[in-house]
Design an enzyme around this catalytic site. Structure first.
Site: not given
Ligand code: GAR
Length: 218
Positions: A17, A68, A93-94, A96, A110, A112, A148, A177
């Site tokens: 992304n 945190r 993946m944290r 906030l 974000n 998702h 989320d 995405e």
């Molecule tokens: C993506 O699918 C994003 O939507 C997800 O992690 C992946 C990251 O991929 N995010 C979550 O699940 C957040 N809750 P990337 O590092 O290749 O962008």
């Protein structure tokens, strides 16, 4: 020429992304640029992508902080140093909390991998398969202190096919995405977003953009 909006991007992983955002920002006329990429994971491949694109990077490991709040204060300080106007979470993946979010009110996005409010948290595609839904997808939303739960900015849908496994469905969603996140960042950078209660309203996106998410008009 008006100054471009400066986005700080937070990552933890592969960064596909992030790559979509880097590519979008490279297009002439795109209203945002990436000021800095910050990872909480030193080995994240996303950092390589940023370096290759000549973007400033930083590693801020949450495990190095006693709380945190202190981790979040360090993130904010680094973002300020790079004069970030807004923040994009791209596979960060944290969770906030207020220490961070109060510094960027309605300015943290974000992405998702599910059609929120369905399937928040981890493993969106797996949750969709386990539930048996026939349509899945992805959501760009503003971040609040829930998991989320913030106002939805944009969504894109994909079919769930009979022979899907988690990897196939996740890949189909991920391709969407990559189209959706640059589109949403463009809308925010152009100042088209207003917040009404818990809803985000996008002011008059051109019809072609709104109808065809496959052609975000980068
Ligand atoms: C993506 O699918 C994003 O939507 C997800 O992690 C992946 C990251 O991929 N995010 C979550 O699940 C957040 N809750 P990337 O590092 O290749 O962008």
């Amino acid at each position: 020429m008006t100054a471009r909006v400066r986005a700080g991007v937070l990552v933890s992983g592969g960064g596909t992304n992030l790559q979509a955002l880097i590519d979008a920002c490279a297009a002439p006329g795109f209203p945002a640029e990436i000021a800095v990429v910050i990872s909480n994971v030193a080995e994240a491949f996303a950092l390589e992508r940023a370096r290759k694109a000549g973007i400033a990077t930083a590693v801020i490991d949450h495990k190095a902080f006693p709380s945190r709040d202190e981790f979040e204060a360090a993130l904010v300080a680094r973002l300020r140093e790079h004069r970030a106007d807004l923040v994009c979470l791209a596979g960060f993946m944290r969770l906030l909390g207020g220490t961070f979010l109060r510094q960027f009110p309605s300015r943290v996005l974000n992405i998702h991998p599910a059609l929120l409010p369905a399937f928040p948290g981890l493993h969106g595609p797996r949750q969709a398969l386990d539930y048996g839904v026939k349509i899945a997808g992805c959501t760009v939303h503003l971040v609040d202190e829930g998991t989320d739960t913030g106002p939805v900015v944009a969504q894109a849908a994909v079919p769930v096919l009979a022979d899907d496994d988690e990897a196939k469905l996740a890949a189909r969603i991920l391709a969407e995405e990559h189209r959706l996140y640059p589109l949403a960042l463009r809308w925010v950078a152009e100042g088209r977003l207003t917040i009404e209660g818990r809803k985000a309203r996008v002011e008059a996106p051109p019809v072609a953009e709104g109808l065809s998410l496959r052609n975000p008009g980068r």
